[in-house]
Design a protein around this motif. Structure first.
Motif, PDB file in Angstrom:
ATOM      1  N   GLY A  16       0.804  -1.215   0.000  1.00 56.50           N
ATOM      2  CA  GLY A  16       0.000   0.000   0.000  1.00 56.50           C
ATOM      3  C   GLY A  16       0.835   1.262   0.000  1.00 56.50           C
ATOM      4  O   GLY A  16       0.311   2.369  -0.063  1.00 56.50           O
ATOM      5  N   LYS A  17       2.171   1.088   0.089  1.00 55.98           N
ATOM      6  CA  LYS A  17       3.076   2.235   0.057  1.00 55.98           C
ATOM      7  C   LYS A  17       3.502   2.504  -1.383  1.00 55.98           C
ATOM      8  O   LYS A  17       3.386   1.644  -2.250  1.00 55.98           O
TER       9      LYS A  17
ATOM     10  N   ALA B  46      12.977   2.416  -2.949  1.00 56.51           N
ATOM     11  CA  ALA B  46      12.515   2.599  -1.575  1.00 56.51           C
ATOM     12  C   ALA B  46      10.999   2.740  -1.515  1.00 56.51           C
ATOM     13  O   ALA B  46      10.371   3.221  -2.459  1.00 56.51           O
ATOM     14  N   GLU B  47      10.430   2.313  -0.407  1.00 55.32           N
ATOM     15  CA  GLU B  47       9.009   2.529  -0.165  1.00 55.32           C
ATOM     16  C   GLU B  47       8.830   3.876   0.519  1.00 55.32           C
ATOM     17  O   GLU B  47       9.671   4.304   1.317  1.00 55.32           O
ATOM     18  N   SER B  48       7.729   4.531   0.209  1.00 57.07           N
ATOM     19  CA  SER B  48       7.441   5.834   0.795  1.00 57.07           C
ATOM     20  C   SER B  48       5.950   5.909   1.089  1.00 57.07           C
ATOM     21  O   SER B  48       5.132   5.430   0.300  1.00 57.07           O
ATOM     22  N   ALA B  49       5.613   6.503   2.215  1.00 61.81           N
ATOM     23  CA  ALA B  49       4.210   6.638   2.607  1.00 61.81           C
ATOM     24  C   ALA B  49       4.034   7.910   3.430  1.00 61.81           C
ATOM     25  O   ALA B  49       3.557   7.874   4.554  1.00 61.81           O
ATOM     26  N   SER B  50       4.427   9.035   2.851  1.00 63.27           N
ATOM     27  CA  SER B  50       4.369  10.301   3.584  1.00 63.27           C
ATOM     28  C   SER B  50       2.967  10.881   3.660  1.00 63.27           C
ATOM     29  O   SER B  50       2.679  11.693   4.534  1.00 63.27           O
ATOM     30  N   GLY B  51       2.115  10.495   2.744  1.00 64.28           N
ATOM     31  CA  GLY B  51       0.774  11.076   2.672  1.00 64.28           C
ATOM     32  C   GLY B  51      -0.122  10.655   3.821  1.00 64.28           C
ATOM     33  O   GLY B  51       0.048   9.600   4.425  1.00 64.28           O
ATOM     34  N   ALA B  52      -1.098  11.493   4.103  1.00 66.57           N
ATOM     35  CA  ALA B  52      -2.058  11.207   5.175  1.00 66.57           C
ATOM     36  C   ALA B  52      -3.344  10.575   4.636  1.00 66.57           C
ATOM     37  O   ALA B  52      -4.077   9.932   5.373  1.00 66.57           O
ATOM     38  N   LYS B  53      -3.588  10.745   3.339  1.00 72.24           N
ATOM     39  CA  LYS B  53      -4.810  10.205   2.726  1.00 72.24           C
ATOM     40  C   LYS B  53      -4.557   8.806   2.188  1.00 72.24           C
ATOM     41  O   LYS B  53      -3.467   8.502   1.702  1.00 72.24           O
TER      42      LYS B  53
ATOM     43  N   GLN C 191      -2.015   7.721  -0.623  1.00 73.83           N
ATOM     44  CA  GLN C 191      -1.969   8.682  -1.723  1.00 73.83           C
ATOM     45  C   GLN C 191      -0.649   9.440  -1.663  1.00 73.83           C
ATOM     46  O   GLN C 191      -0.266   9.955  -0.613  1.00 73.83           O
ATOM     47  N   ALA C 192       0.047   9.497  -2.793  1.00 70.50           N
ATOM     48  CA  ALA C 192       1.341  10.174  -2.835  1.00 70.50           C
ATOM     49  C   ALA C 192       1.184  11.675  -2.607  1.00 70.50           C
ATOM     50  O   ALA C 192       0.212  12.282  -3.042  1.00 70.50           O
ATOM     51  N   THR C 193       2.145  12.233  -1.915  1.00 67.02           N
ATOM     52  CA  THR C 193       2.185  13.682  -1.717  1.00 67.02           C
ATOM     53  C   THR C 193       2.809  14.331  -2.952  1.00 67.02           C
ATOM     54  O   THR C 193       3.408  13.655  -3.798  1.00 67.02           O
ATOM     55  N   GLU C 194       2.698  15.637  -3.035  1.00 68.76           N
ATOM     56  CA  GLU C 194       3.318  16.360  -4.149  1.00 68.76           C
ATOM     57  C   GLU C 194       4.832  16.138  -4.150  1.00 68.76           C
ATOM     58  O   GLU C 194       5.444  15.949  -5.205  1.00 68.76           O
ATOM     59  N   ALA C 195       5.436  16.122  -2.970  1.00 70.26           N
ATOM     60  CA  ALA C 195       6.888  15.901  -2.871  1.00 70.26           C
ATOM     61  C   ALA C 195       7.261  14.496  -3.351  1.00 70.26           C
ATOM     62  O   ALA C 195       8.299  14.318  -4.003  1.00 70.26           O
ATOM     63  N   GLU C 196       6.443  13.504  -3.040  1.00 70.77           N
ATOM     64  CA  GLU C 196       6.716  12.136  -3.495  1.00 70.77           C
ATOM     65  C   GLU C 196       6.608  12.040  -5.019  1.00 70.77           C
ATOM     66  O   GLU C 196       7.419  11.367  -5.663  1.00 70.77           O
ATOM     67  N   VAL C 197       5.610  12.696  -5.583  1.00 71.00           N
ATOM     68  CA  VAL C 197       5.464  12.706  -7.044  1.00 71.00           C
ATOM     69  C   VAL C 197       6.670  13.382  -7.684  1.00 71.00           C
ATOM     70  O   VAL C 197       7.240  12.873  -8.658  1.00 71.00           O
ATOM     71  N   ASP C 198       7.079  14.521  -7.137  1.00 74.75           N
ATOM     72  CA  ASP C 198       8.258  15.223  -7.667  1.00 74.75           C
ATOM     73  C   ASP C 198       9.493  14.330  -7.600  1.00 74.75           C
ATOM     74  O   ASP C 198      10.289  14.287  -8.548  1.00 74.75           O
ATOM     75  N   LEU C 199       9.683  13.613  -6.493  1.00 75.50           N
ATOM     76  CA  LEU C 199      10.831  12.720  -6.347  1.00 75.50           C
ATOM     77  C   LEU C 199      10.767  11.578  -7.363  1.00 75.50           C
ATOM     78  O   LEU C 199      11.780  11.229  -7.985  1.00 75.50           O
ATOM     79  N   ALA C 200       9.583  11.009  -7.552  1.00 75.27           N
ATOM     80  CA  ALA C 200       9.425   9.918  -8.519  1.00 75.27           C
ATOM     81  C   ALA C 200       9.732  10.392  -9.940  1.00 75.27           C
ATOM     82  O   ALA C 200      10.415   9.688 -10.702  1.00 75.27           O
TER      83      ALA C 200
END
Length: 72
Positions: A6-7, A13-20, A39-48
């Protein structure tokens, strides 16, 4: 095989910074898969996107045969 957590997978790497979160649903049965996806955050999308741009140069020079072999 990669386990579904779900991350978000960004690079290696796995990331799960979002709250939604949201649920994925099987379109045939209309049943939830039972896993909450973050749900990915804007920062996670930018990193991806940044990591994808970095990888493109090397990946674009890999032959089709080597890509197929890697996916198998």
């Amino acid at each position: 095989m990669l386990a579904i957590s779900g991350k978000n997978c960004i690079g290696y790497a796995e990331s799960a910074s979002g709250a939604k979160t949201f649920q994925a649903v099987n379109p045939i049965s209309d049943q939830s898969f039972g896993i909450s996806f973050v749900q990915a955050t804007e920062a996670e999308v930018d990193l991806a996107v940044s990591k994808a741009n970095q990888a493109f140069g090397g990946f674009s020079s890999v032959s089709i045969q080597d890509r197929v072999a890697f996916l198998k």
